[in-house]
Design a protein around this motif. Structure first.
Motif, PDB file in Angstrom:
ATOM      1  N   GLY A   1       0.822  -1.199   0.000  1.00 10.35           N
ATOM      2  CA  GLY A   1       0.000   0.000   0.000  1.00 10.35           C
ATOM      3  C   GLY A   1       0.861   1.257   0.000  1.00 10.35           C
ATOM      4  O   GLY A   1       2.089   1.180   0.141  1.00 10.35           O
ATOM      5  N   PRO A   2       0.210   2.428  -0.131  1.00  9.94           N
ATOM      6  CA  PRO A   2       0.951   3.684  -0.116  1.00  9.94           C
ATOM      7  C   PRO A   2       1.610   3.888   1.244  1.00  9.94           C
ATOM      8  O   PRO A   2       1.042   3.544   2.271  1.00  9.94           O
ATOM      9  CB  PRO A   2      -0.136   4.747  -0.356  1.00  9.94           C
ATOM     10  CG  PRO A   2      -1.437   4.067  -0.086  1.00  9.94           C
ATOM     11  CD  PRO A   2      -1.239   2.605  -0.264  1.00  9.94           C
ATOM     12  N   GLY A   3       2.826   4.400   1.247  1.00  8.72           N
ATOM     13  CA  GLY A   3       3.515   4.681   2.512  1.00  8.72           C
ATOM     14  C   GLY A   3       4.331   3.518   3.043  1.00  8.72           C
ATOM     15  O   GLY A   3       5.060   3.662   4.019  1.00  8.72           O
ATOM     16  N   VAL A   4       4.227   2.351   2.414  1.00  8.80           N
ATOM     17  CA  VAL A   4       5.021   1.206   2.885  1.00  8.80           C
ATOM     18  C   VAL A   4       6.467   1.389   2.441  1.00  8.80           C
ATOM     19  O   VAL A   4       6.735   1.602   1.255  1.00  8.80           O
ATOM     20  CB  VAL A   4       4.452  -0.124   2.329  1.00  8.80           C
ATOM     21  CG1 VAL A   4       5.393  -1.281   2.614  1.00  8.80           C
ATOM     22  CG2 VAL A   4       3.075  -0.380   2.932  1.00  8.80           C
ATOM     23  N   THR A   5       7.391   1.330   3.411  1.00 13.75           N
ATOM     24  CA  THR A   5       8.795   1.566   3.071  1.00 13.75           C
ATOM     25  C   THR A   5       9.677   0.340   3.305  1.00 13.75           C
ATOM     26  O   THR A   5      10.749   0.228   2.735  1.00 13.75           O
ATOM     27  CB  THR A   5       9.365   2.722   3.927  1.00 13.75           C
ATOM     28  OG1 THR A   5       9.165   2.391   5.310  1.00 13.75           O
ATOM     29  CG2 THR A   5       8.692   4.041   3.604  1.00 13.75           C
ATOM     30  N   ARG A   6       9.212  -0.558   4.173  1.00  9.79           N
ATOM     31  CA  ARG A   6      10.084  -1.672   4.566  1.00  9.79           C
ATOM     32  C   ARG A   6      10.077  -2.830   3.569  1.00  9.79           C
ATOM     33  O   ARG A   6      10.983  -3.655   3.580  1.00  9.79           O
ATOM     34  CB  ARG A   6       9.647  -2.211   5.934  1.00  9.79           C
ATOM     35  CG  ARG A   6      10.142  -1.392   7.103  1.00  9.79           C
ATOM     36  CD  ARG A   6       9.440  -1.769   8.393  1.00  9.79           C
ATOM     37  NE  ARG A   6       9.397  -3.176   8.711  1.00  9.79           N
ATOM     38  CZ  ARG A   6      10.354  -3.834   9.368  1.00  9.79           C
ATOM     39  NH1 ARG A   6      11.436  -3.209   9.757  1.00  9.79           N
ATOM     40  NH2 ARG A   6      10.221  -5.120   9.629  1.00  9.79           N
ATOM     41  N   PHE A   7       9.046  -2.901   2.767  1.00  6.93           N
ATOM     42  CA  PHE A   7       8.884  -4.093   1.924  1.00  6.93           C
ATOM     43  C   PHE A   7       8.573  -3.705   0.490  1.00  6.93           C
ATOM     44  O   PHE A   7       8.058  -2.625   0.227  1.00  6.93           O
ATOM     45  CB  PHE A   7       7.749  -4.972   2.461  1.00  6.93           C
ATOM     46  CG  PHE A   7       7.938  -5.373   3.890  1.00  6.93           C
ATOM     47  CD1 PHE A   7       8.925  -6.277   4.248  1.00  6.93           C
ATOM     48  CD2 PHE A   7       7.150  -4.821   4.881  1.00  6.93           C
ATOM     49  CE1 PHE A   7       9.122  -6.630   5.570  1.00  6.93           C
ATOM     50  CE2 PHE A   7       7.329  -5.167   6.204  1.00  6.93           C
ATOM     51  CZ  PHE A   7       8.317  -6.071   6.558  1.00  6.93           C
ATOM     52  N   LYS A   8       8.878  -4.673  -0.390  1.00  8.61           N
ATOM     53  CA  LYS A   8       8.501  -4.482  -1.795  1.00  8.61           C
ATOM     54  C   LYS A   8       7.886  -5.783  -2.305  1.00  8.61           C
ATOM     55  O   LYS A   8       8.079  -6.854  -1.692  1.00  8.61           O
ATOM     56  CB  LYS A   8       9.707  -4.054  -2.633  1.00  8.61           C
ATOM     57  CG  LYS A   8      10.848  -5.019  -2.600  1.00  8.61           C
ATOM     58  CD  LYS A   8      12.001  -4.492  -3.426  1.00  8.61           C
ATOM     59  CE  LYS A   8      13.118  -5.515  -3.625  1.00  8.61           C
ATOM     60  NZ  LYS A   8      13.427  -6.402  -2.534  1.00  8.61           N
ATOM     61  N   VAL A   9       7.174  -5.663  -3.397  1.00  2.00           N
ATOM     62  CA  VAL A   9       6.543  -6.853  -3.981  1.00  2.00           C
ATOM     63  C   VAL A   9       7.623  -7.900  -4.252  1.00  2.00           C
ATOM     64  O   VAL A   9       8.706  -7.577  -4.748  1.00  2.00           O
ATOM     65  CB  VAL A   9       5.803  -6.469  -5.286  1.00  2.00           C
ATOM     66  CG1 VAL A   9       5.337  -7.713  -6.040  1.00  2.00           C
ATOM     67  CG2 VAL A   9       4.610  -5.571  -4.951  1.00  2.00           C
ATOM     68  N   GLY A  10       7.327  -9.130  -3.872  1.00  2.00           N
ATOM     69  CA  GLY A  10       8.273 -10.226  -4.098  1.00  2.00           C
ATOM     70  C   GLY A  10       9.034 -10.624  -2.837  1.00  2.00           C
ATOM     71  O   GLY A  10       9.630 -11.700  -2.804  1.00  2.00           O
ATOM     72  N   ASP A  11       9.032  -9.756  -1.797  1.00  2.00           N
ATOM     73  CA  ASP A  11       9.726 -10.117  -0.563  1.00  2.00           C
ATOM     74  C   ASP A  11       9.044 -11.319   0.091  1.00  2.00           C
ATOM     75  O   ASP A  11       7.820 -11.422   0.092  1.00  2.00           O
ATOM     76  CB  ASP A  11       9.692  -8.947   0.445  1.00  2.00           C
ATOM     77  CG  ASP A  11      10.660  -7.846   0.079  1.00  2.00           C
ATOM     78  OD1 ASP A  11      11.544  -8.088  -0.777  1.00  2.00           O
ATOM     79  OD2 ASP A  11      10.540  -6.743   0.656  1.00  2.00           O
ATOM     80  N   ALA A  12       9.869 -12.185   0.673  1.00  2.00           N
ATOM     81  CA  ALA A  12       9.332 -13.279   1.498  1.00  2.00           C
ATOM     82  C   ALA A  12       9.227 -12.755   2.919  1.00  2.00           C
ATOM     83  O   ALA A  12      10.231 -12.289   3.480  1.00  2.00           O
ATOM     84  CB  ALA A  12      10.264 -14.481   1.435  1.00  2.00           C
ATOM     85  N   VAL A  13       8.042 -12.798   3.501  1.00  2.00           N
ATOM     86  CA  VAL A  13       7.823 -12.214   4.833  1.00  2.00           C
ATOM     87  C   VAL A  13       7.105 -13.212   5.742  1.00  2.00           C
ATOM     88  O   VAL A  13       6.544 -14.203   5.289  1.00  2.00           O
ATOM     89  CB  VAL A  13       7.000 -10.908   4.765  1.00  2.00           C
ATOM     90  CG1 VAL A  13       7.737  -9.841   3.993  1.00  2.00           C
ATOM     91  CG2 VAL A  13       5.621 -11.163   4.160  1.00  2.00           C
ATOM     92  N   PHE A  14       7.171 -12.924   7.038  1.00  2.00           N
ATOM     93  CA  PHE A  14       6.360 -13.666   8.003  1.00  2.00           C
ATOM     94  C   PHE A  14       5.869 -12.667   9.044  1.00  2.00           C
ATOM     95  O   PHE A  14       6.301 -11.521   9.060  1.00  2.00           O
ATOM     96  CB  PHE A  14       7.173 -14.783   8.686  1.00  2.00           C
ATOM     97  CG  PHE A  14       8.144 -14.263   9.714  1.00  2.00           C
ATOM     98  CD1 PHE A  14       9.386 -13.766   9.340  1.00  2.00           C
ATOM     99  CD2 PHE A  14       7.807 -14.252  11.066  1.00  2.00           C
ATOM    100  CE1 PHE A  14      10.273 -13.265  10.282  1.00  2.00           C
ATOM    101  CE2 PHE A  14       8.690 -13.760  12.019  1.00  2.00           C
ATOM    102  CZ  PHE A  14       9.934 -13.261  11.626  1.00  2.00           C
ATOM    103  N   GLY A  15       4.951 -13.113   9.909  1.00  2.00           N
ATOM    104  CA  GLY A  15       4.470 -12.206  10.949  1.00  2.00           C
ATOM    105  C   GLY A  15       3.111 -12.606  11.443  1.00  2.00           C
ATOM    106  O   GLY A  15       2.844 -13.793  11.656  1.00  2.00           O
ATOM    107  N   SER A  16       2.277 -11.611  11.582  1.00  2.00           N
ATOM    108  CA  SER A  16       0.987 -11.845  12.216  1.00  2.00           C
ATOM    109  C   SER A  16      -0.057 -10.981  11.512  1.00  2.00           C
ATOM    110  O   SER A  16       0.261  -9.899  11.022  1.00  2.00           O
ATOM    111  CB  SER A  16       1.132 -11.443  13.694  1.00  2.00           C
ATOM    112  OG  SER A  16      -0.098 -11.331  14.306  1.00  2.00           O
ATOM    113  N   ALA A  17      -1.302 -11.480  11.497  1.00  2.00           N
ATOM    114  CA  ALA A  17      -2.393 -10.637  11.008  1.00  2.00           C
ATOM    115  C   ALA A  17      -2.952  -9.858  12.191  1.00  2.00           C
ATOM    116  O   ALA A  17      -2.659 -10.172  13.335  1.00  2.00           O
ATOM    117  CB  ALA A  17      -3.482 -11.507  10.391  1.00  2.00           C
TER     118      ALA A  17
END
Ligand SMILES: NC(=O)c1ccc[n+]([C@@H]2O[C@H](COP(=O)([O-])OP(=O)(O)OC[C@H]3O[C@@H](n4cnc5c(N)ncnc54)[C@H](OP(=O)(O)O)[C@@H]3O)[C@@H](O)[C@H]2O)c1
Length: 240
Positions: free
Chosen positions: A5-21
Motif C-alpha cells: 500500500g501507499p507509505g510502505v517503506t520496509r517491503f517491496k513486492v516479491g519479498d518473502a515475509v512472516f508475521g501476524s495478522a
C-alpha cells in the motif's frame, strides 16, 4: 509480498515475509492477507516458510511479556507455566537468549523437550502444585492460564512480575492497583519482528512443526485441536 500500500517503506513486492495478522481483522487462514507493515518482517533465507509461520503470535507475545513488561535482565530467574506450548517455548528460548535461568511446567511427556530447550528445573503439572514450590522468581509467565493471580504473585521475589496472557476484565482492573500483575495482549512492532527473524536466523529460536495440512483439511484440524488432540509442536496449514 504480492502488493504494498501507499507509505510502505520496509517491503517491496516479491519479498518473502512472516508475521501476524491483526487479531481484530483476522484472515490469516487464507491465500492472501492484508497486514500493517509493523506486523511483518523479512523471512530469513535459512528459515522455511513453515518454520517462519510458527514464529509470529507466539514469539511476539513472549517478547511483549519478557522484554516490554518484565525488562528481563541476564541472571534473572524465570518460571514458565506451560513451557512447551507455543508461547511457552518461545518465551523459554527468548529468556535463555537474554541470559535468564528458566524453570517451567509441562506434562510428563514433554519433559525431555523442555530440557532440550534449556529449562533447568521441569515440573510435571499433573503431579506438582506449582504454587507450593519453594523457589522464588523474578518473572512468572503463565502461558497455560491455569494459575490464580494469588499463586503467581506468591511465587515472586521482591521486584518480580507475573505475566498473564489469558487476562480477564477483572485482572486488567487488578493490574491497575498491583503493578506486579502484567496482563498481556499480543502487540506487534517492527523491532520485535526483526528480533524474532534475527533469532531464528541465528538458530536460537525455533518452534517445531508437528504437522502440515492442506487448506481443505484446516477445519478438521482446528476441530481436533479444540477437542484436545495433542501435537508435539505447531500445526501448519499450507496454501494451494
Ligand atoms: N494475550 C495474548 O495476546 C495471547 C497470545 C497468544 C496466546 N494467548 C493464549 O495463551 C494460551 C496459550 O497459547 P499457546 O499458543 O502457547 O497454547 P498451546 O501451544 O496450546 O500451549 C499451552 C500449553 O499449556 C500446557 N498446559 C496445559 N495444562 C496445563 C497446566 N495445568 N499447567 C501447566 N501447563 C499446562 C500444555 O501442555 P501439554 O500440551 O503438555 O498438556 C501446553 O504446552 C491460549 O489460551 C491462547 O489463547 C494469548
Amino acid at each position: 509480498m504480492i502488493s504494498v500500500g501507499p507509505g510502505v517503506t520496509r517491503f517491496k513486492v516479491g519479498d518473502a515475509v512472516f508475521g501476524s495478522a491483526k487479531i481484530k481483522n483476522g484472515g490469516a487462514l487464507g491465500e492472501a492477507v492484508i497486514a500493517p507493515e509493523t506486523f511483518l518482517a523479512r523471512k530469513p533465507g535459512s528459515v522455511s516458510f513453515e518454520e517462519a509461520a510458527c514464529l509470529g503470535t507466539p514469539g511476539i507475545t513472549a517478547w511483549n511479556g519478557l522484554v516490554d513488561k518484565a525488562n528481563l535482565q541476564a541472571g534473572a530467574k524465570v518460571l514458565i507455566n506451560g513451557c512447551t506450548g507455543g508461547v511457552g517455548e518461545s518465551a523459554g528460548q527468548i529468556a535463555r537468549m537474554l541470559g535468564a535461568e528458566v524453570s517451567g511446567s509441562c506434562s510428563a511427556q514433554q519433559k525431555g523437550r523442555a530440557e532440550q530447550l534449556g529449562v533447568t528445573q521441569v515440573y510435571d503439572y499433573r503431579t506438582t502444585d506449582i504454587s507450593k514450590i519453594a523457589d522464588r522468581f523474578d518473572v512468572v509467565y503463565d502461558t497455560a492460564g491455569t494459575m490464580t493471580v494469588a499463586a503467581g504473585l506468591g511465587l515472586l521475589r521482591k521486584g518480580g512480575v507475573y505475566l498473564d496472557i489469558n487476562p480477564t476484565p477483572g485482572k486488567f482492573i487488578r493490574a491497575v492497583f498491583d503493578r506486579r500483575l502484567k496482563p498481556i495482549v499480543c502487540t506487534a512492532r517492527n523491532d520485535i519482528l526483526d528480533g524474532l527473524a534475527r533469532s531464528a536466523s541465528d538458530g536460537k529460536l525455533r518452534l517445531p512443526v508437528a504437522l502440515t495440512v492442506p487448506l481443505e483439511n484446516a477445519i478438521a484440524l482446528v476441530t481436533a485441536l479444540e477437542q484436545g488432540r495433542k501435537l508435539n509442536g505447531k500445526a501448519i496449514v499450507s496454501m494451494p
